[in-house]
Design a protein around this motif. Structure first.
Motif, PDB file in Angstrom:
ATOM      1  N   SER A  73      12.489  42.772  -0.982  1.00  0.00           N
ATOM      2  CA  SER A  73      11.571  43.790  -0.834  1.00  0.00           C
ATOM      3  C   SER A  73      10.882  43.734   0.535  1.00  0.00           C
ATOM      4  N   ALA A 117      11.691  48.901  -3.478  1.00  0.00           N
ATOM      5  CA  ALA A 117      10.071  48.101  -3.220  1.00  0.00           C
ATOM      6  C   ALA A 117      10.023  47.975  -1.924  1.00  0.00           C
ATOM      7  N   GLU A 151      11.246  50.083   0.682  1.00  0.00           N
ATOM      8  CA  GLU A 151      11.210  51.365   1.178  1.00  0.00           C
ATOM      9  C   GLU A 151       9.618  51.620   0.980  1.00  0.00           C
ATOM     10  N   ARG A 152       9.078  51.350  -0.412  1.00  0.00           N
ATOM     11  CA  ARG A 152       7.606  51.441  -0.399  1.00  0.00           C
ATOM     12  C   ARG A 152       6.789  50.604   0.479  1.00  0.00           C
ATOM     13  N   ARG A 153       7.165  49.231   0.520  1.00  0.00           N
ATOM     14  CA  ARG A 153       6.351  48.400   1.568  1.00  0.00           C
ATOM     15  C   ARG A 153       6.554  48.716   2.947  1.00  0.00           C
ATOM     16  N   ALA A 163       6.945  51.944   4.104  1.00  0.00           N
ATOM     17  CA  ALA A 163       6.308  53.100   4.326  1.00  0.00           C
ATOM     18  C   ALA A 163       4.600  52.518   4.213  1.00  0.00           C
ATOM     19  N   GLU A 164       4.113  51.910   3.590  1.00  0.00           N
ATOM     20  CA  GLU A 164       2.858  51.575   3.332  1.00  0.00           C
ATOM     21  C   GLU A 164       2.377  50.814   4.764  1.00  0.00           C
ATOM     22  N   GLU A 198       8.658  52.599   8.282  1.00  0.00           N
ATOM     23  CA  GLU A 198       9.644  52.926   7.502  1.00  0.00           C
ATOM     24  C   GLU A 198      10.991  53.420   8.629  1.00  0.00           C
TER      25      GLU A 198
END
Length: 264
Positions: free
Chosen positions: A45, A71, A73-75, A77-78, A82
């Protein structure tokens, strides 16, 4: 840096992060490029991939788990990186089905070698992903840490079994297929054609100290981090570390090398 330096996570990652960051900084200066191409095999992740991307590097993460890649990808982006992090489904065995051979300035192989059928083949694969002056960050389970932890838990037969077992396993219920000594890991790296630039013990004390002490005693976490950093460089403590970190450098990188520093 966010992820590696979170209070509890830092006990597991601080030593590796300092060595890795120094190695990447040296490659930036030697290559004359601000952004490196980094491959993180089994990167999950993004515990290391996202912080590496925040340094400005381009990171490709190869992992067999779709959930881990989601996970990641989400991390990413946050963290606002990304555009510098790419997740690819795959594993170390079929690495070149999904990434370019010889296409990376640095390769991270953290927590992977324990689970491949042939550790020697696994190391050769990740080394083949490096450019001629590339750097390998290899992190794997240490034999001595497992023996010590089983003994301290009162499982003396299991501790002896791990000590004698060729793969360092304490029994049939052991979830880790392979553990390594410093000599075994450095031999694998050297056998794949790299110069062994540094070896560090990781989690020498962290897994033995009660979590409640670290969480509640004022200053305990910072003091433990400093102790881990100091012990990590000493060969005497490598034999009892939960994990072992080996920094391997290709020929060109070894020539440019300045000894890595673990900040205390």
């Amino acid at each position: 840096m966010s992820d590696p330096m979170r209070p509890r996570a830092s006990l597991r990652t601080a030593v590796v992060w300092e060595v890795l960051k120094d190695a990447l900084d040296r490659r930036v200066k030697a290559a004359g490029r601000e952004a490196l191409d980094v491959l993180d095999t089994g990167g999950g992740s993004g515990n290391f991939a996202v912080p590496v991307a925040r340094l400005g590097h381009r990171v490709t993460v190869v992992d067999p788990s779709p959930n881990a890649l989601f996970a990641l990808e989400r991390r990413a982006a946050e963290a606002g990186v990304e555009d510098r992090v790419q997740g690819v489904q795959g594993d170390a065995h079929g690495l070149f089905d999904v990434v370019e051979r010889g296409g990376y300035d640095a390769v991270l192989c953290h927590g992977v070698l324990e689970y491949v059928d042939s550790p020697a083949e696994g190391v050769r694969n990740v080394v083949d992903a490096l450019r001629p002056e590339g750097v390998l960050s290899l992190l794997a389970a240490g034999l001595g840490g497992a023996v010590l932890s089983r003994a301290l838990a009162g499982h003396f037969t299991e501790a002896r079994h791990a000590l004698d077992d060729p793969d360092g396993r304490w029994g049939e219920g052991d979830p880790v297929p392979h553990r390594f000594t410093t000599e075994q890991l450095t031999a694998l790296v050297a056998g794949a054609g790299l110069h062994v630039a540094a070896v560090h013990g990781v989690r020498v004390f962290a897994d033995l100290v009660p979590g409640v002490l670290v969480d509640t005693e004022p200053g305990a976490l910072e003091a433990l981090l400093k102790l881990e950093a100091a012990a990590a460089e000493l060969a005497a403590f490598h034999s009892v570390a939960t994990q072992l970190h080996v920094l391997g450098e290709a020929r060109g990188a070894a020539e440019d090398r300045v000894p890595p520093v673990v900040h205390r």
